[in-house]
Design a protein around this motif. Structure first.
Motif, mmCIF file in Angstrom:
data_model
loop_
_atom_site.group_PDB
_atom_site.id
_atom_site.type_symbol
_atom_site.label_atom_id
_atom_site.label_comp_id
_atom_site.label_asym_id
_atom_site.label_seq_id
_atom_site.Cartn_x
_atom_site.Cartn_y
_atom_site.Cartn_z
ATOM 1 N N VAL A 28 34.936 -4.668 -32.438
ATOM 2 C CA VAL A 28 33.947 -5.229 -31.526
ATOM 3 C C VAL A 28 34.064 -6.748 -31.476
ATOM 4 O O VAL A 28 34.131 -7.357 -30.395
ATOM 5 C CB VAL A 28 32.520 -4.811 -31.943
ATOM 6 N N ALA A 29 34.094 -7.371 -32.640
ATOM 7 C CA ALA A 29 34.125 -8.835 -32.699
ATOM 8 C C ALA A 29 35.390 -9.405 -32.068
ATOM 9 O O ALA A 29 35.332 -10.418 -31.351
ATOM 10 C CB ALA A 29 34.001 -9.296 -34.144
ATOM 11 N N PHE A 127 27.932 4.048 -34.391
ATOM 12 C CA PHE A 127 29.256 4.638 -34.529
ATOM 13 C C PHE A 127 29.280 5.568 -35.741
ATOM 14 O O PHE A 127 28.384 5.532 -36.578
ATOM 15 C CB PHE A 127 30.310 3.541 -34.679
ATOM 16 N N ILE A 128 30.310 6.388 -35.827
ATOM 17 C CA ILE A 128 30.370 7.409 -36.865
ATOM 18 C C ILE A 128 31.469 7.074 -37.863
ATOM 19 O O ILE A 128 32.580 6.668 -37.495
ATOM 20 C CB ILE A 128 30.615 8.814 -36.265
ATOM 21 N N GLY A 129 31.132 7.257 -39.146
ATOM 22 C CA GLY A 129 32.097 7.133 -40.223
ATOM 23 C C GLY A 129 32.030 8.366 -41.102
ATOM 24 O O GLY A 129 31.054 9.119 -41.058
ATOM 25 N N LEU A 147 37.647 3.696 -32.493
ATOM 26 C CA LEU A 147 38.047 2.296 -32.448
ATOM 27 C C LEU A 147 38.242 1.815 -31.010
ATOM 28 O O LEU A 147 37.923 0.666 -30.677
ATOM 29 C CB LEU A 147 39.320 2.085 -33.262
ATOM 30 N N ALA A 148 38.723 2.721 -30.154
ATOM 31 C CA ALA A 148 38.879 2.368 -28.747
ATOM 32 C C ALA A 148 37.520 2.148 -28.093
ATOM 33 O O ALA A 148 37.343 1.210 -27.294
ATOM 34 C CB ALA A 148 39.655 3.458 -28.015
ATOM 35 N N VAL A 149 36.559 2.995 -28.430
ATOM 36 C CA VAL A 149 35.199 2.823 -27.899
ATOM 37 C C VAL A 149 34.602 1.508 -28.400
ATOM 38 O O VAL A 149 33.940 0.781 -27.649
ATOM 39 C CB VAL A 149 34.304 4.010 -28.301
ATOM 40 N N ALA A 150 34.849 1.195 -29.673
ATOM 41 C CA ALA A 150 34.325 -0.047 -30.244
ATOM 42 C C ALA A 150 34.896 -1.256 -29.521
ATOM 43 O O ALA A 150 34.171 -2.223 -29.218
ATOM 44 C CB ALA A 150 34.639 -0.109 -31.732
ATOM 45 N N ALA A 151 36.198 -1.236 -29.247
ATOM 46 C CA ALA A 151 36.821 -2.356 -28.545
ATOM 47 C C ALA A 151 36.251 -2.498 -27.133
ATOM 48 O O ALA A 151 35.937 -3.613 -26.686
ATOM 49 C CB ALA A 151 38.332 -2.162 -28.492
ATOM 50 N N LYS A 258 29.920 14.165 -33.508
ATOM 51 C CA LYS A 258 29.050 13.327 -32.698
ATOM 52 C C LYS A 258 29.885 12.156 -32.177
ATOM 53 O O LYS A 258 30.895 11.770 -32.780
ATOM 54 C CB LYS A 258 27.864 12.813 -33.507
ATOM 55 N N GLU A 259 29.427 11.587 -31.071
ATOM 56 C CA GLU A 259 30.134 10.469 -30.458
ATOM 57 C C GLU A 259 29.294 9.205 -30.541
ATOM 58 O O GLU A 259 28.067 9.272 -30.695
ATOM 59 C CB GLU A 259 30.467 10.784 -28.988
ATOM 60 N N PRO A 260 29.933 8.043 -30.440
ATOM 61 C CA PRO A 260 29.159 6.799 -30.488
ATOM 62 C C PRO A 260 28.115 6.740 -29.374
ATOM 63 O O PRO A 260 28.306 7.292 -28.287
ATOM 64 C CB PRO A 260 30.240 5.723 -30.278
ATOM 65 N N GLU A 261 27.011 6.070 -29.681
ATOM 66 C CA GLU A 261 25.954 5.807 -28.687
ATOM 67 C C GLU A 261 25.805 4.309 -28.535
ATOM 68 O O GLU A 261 25.681 3.583 -29.527
ATOM 69 C CB GLU A 261 24.627 6.430 -29.109
#
Length: 264
Positions: A28-29, A127-129, A147-151, A258-261
């Motif tokens: 993200v950063a 996000f899920i870990g 990681l793609a969703v985070a980016a 589950k998927e990121p929200e």
């Protein structure tokens, strides 16, 4: 305590005993930094000696606060850290990483706490870990898709900043927040396979594993499992009926992916 006064920066502030949160935070950063041409300043709160730390920003800075969700809340060990943050109008992004059960009130709580410190929270993401206590739950997460969703989340946040966003989105959660993790006194057991290499001592975010005798673990365990996952001899583990019941509950109810929200 250390000062980080650099301006026109993104502060990547994270607590990540088992590295899952760290992976998401950097995705993200880095995306925000690239799109906004900001200097990225990483502030790792994981080790005991790194806390507390004064951190914050100015109006043109971005502050990313990333943490693992414990029992649906912000880890209690971070509250004193947040009290040292100074927003001064900086835009903030909240990232919570949870073990495929639910993030409950953690994102909302973090946004509220940062708002109280003068930040303008403009986005949040769950996000899920891999679950710390039950590795089959969220196994292998965050994965390449996460990681793609985070980016992409980072790129979307950068676009919001370009548009001049200052409002906090509607973040899921409840007030009052749910009860936090109870202090049960649980701590990892150490088997005879231990070689006293000291790796677990260095990994413990609470600094409660005895350096001379790693089998001795003082009060205050977060049950983050950093010592369990990091032991090269597989000599650390949580045992007993309580630990078994937690794993059984999680494996019985939380194996479905589950998927990121995201909240923007």
């Amino acid at each position: 305590m250390k000062d980080h006064p650099v301006r026109n920066s993104i502060y990547n502030v994270y607590f990540s005993p088992t590295k899952a949160t760290q992976k998401i935070a950097y995705e993200v950063a880095d995306a925000i930094a690239a799109d906004r041409d900001l200097t990225s300043i990483a502030i790792n709160l994981t080790k005991p000696k790194s806390r507390p730390v004064r951190a914050g920003g100015q109006e043109n800075d971005v502050f990313l606060f990333a943490f693992p969700v414990y029992s649906g809340r912000v880890p209690a060990v971070l509250i004193d850290c947040i009290d040292q943050f100074e927003g001064d109008g900086a835009k903030a992004v909240v990232v919570g990483v949870y073990g495929n059960r639910h993030y409950d009130d953690a994102l909302l709580e973090a946004a509220d706490l940062l708002g109280e410190r003068g930040f303008k929270v403009i986005a949040a993401g769950a996000f899920i870990g891999e679950h710390s206590m039950a590795p089959r739950v969220g196994a292998g997460r965050p994965d390449a898709d996460d990681l793609a969703v985070a980016a992409q989340f980072g790129h979307d946040v950068a676009a919001l900043i370009e548009q001049g966003a200052t409002e906090t989105p509607a973040i899921k959660g409840n007030r009052p927040y749910r009860d936090g993790m109870p202090d049960t006194g649980a701590r990892p057991a150490t088997t005879d396979a231990c070689t006293k290499c000291g790796i677990c001592v260095k990994l413990c975010p609470m600094g409660i594993i005895d350096a001379d005798d790693p089998a001795q673990v003082a009060d205050g365990c977060l049950q983050c499992n950093a010592c369990v996952k990091g032991c090269p001899q597989d000599a650390k583990r949580f045992e007993g009926e309580q630990a078994a019941a937690i794993v059984a509950m999680l494996e019985g109810n939380c194996l479905e992916r589950k998927e990121p929200e995201l909240f923007l």
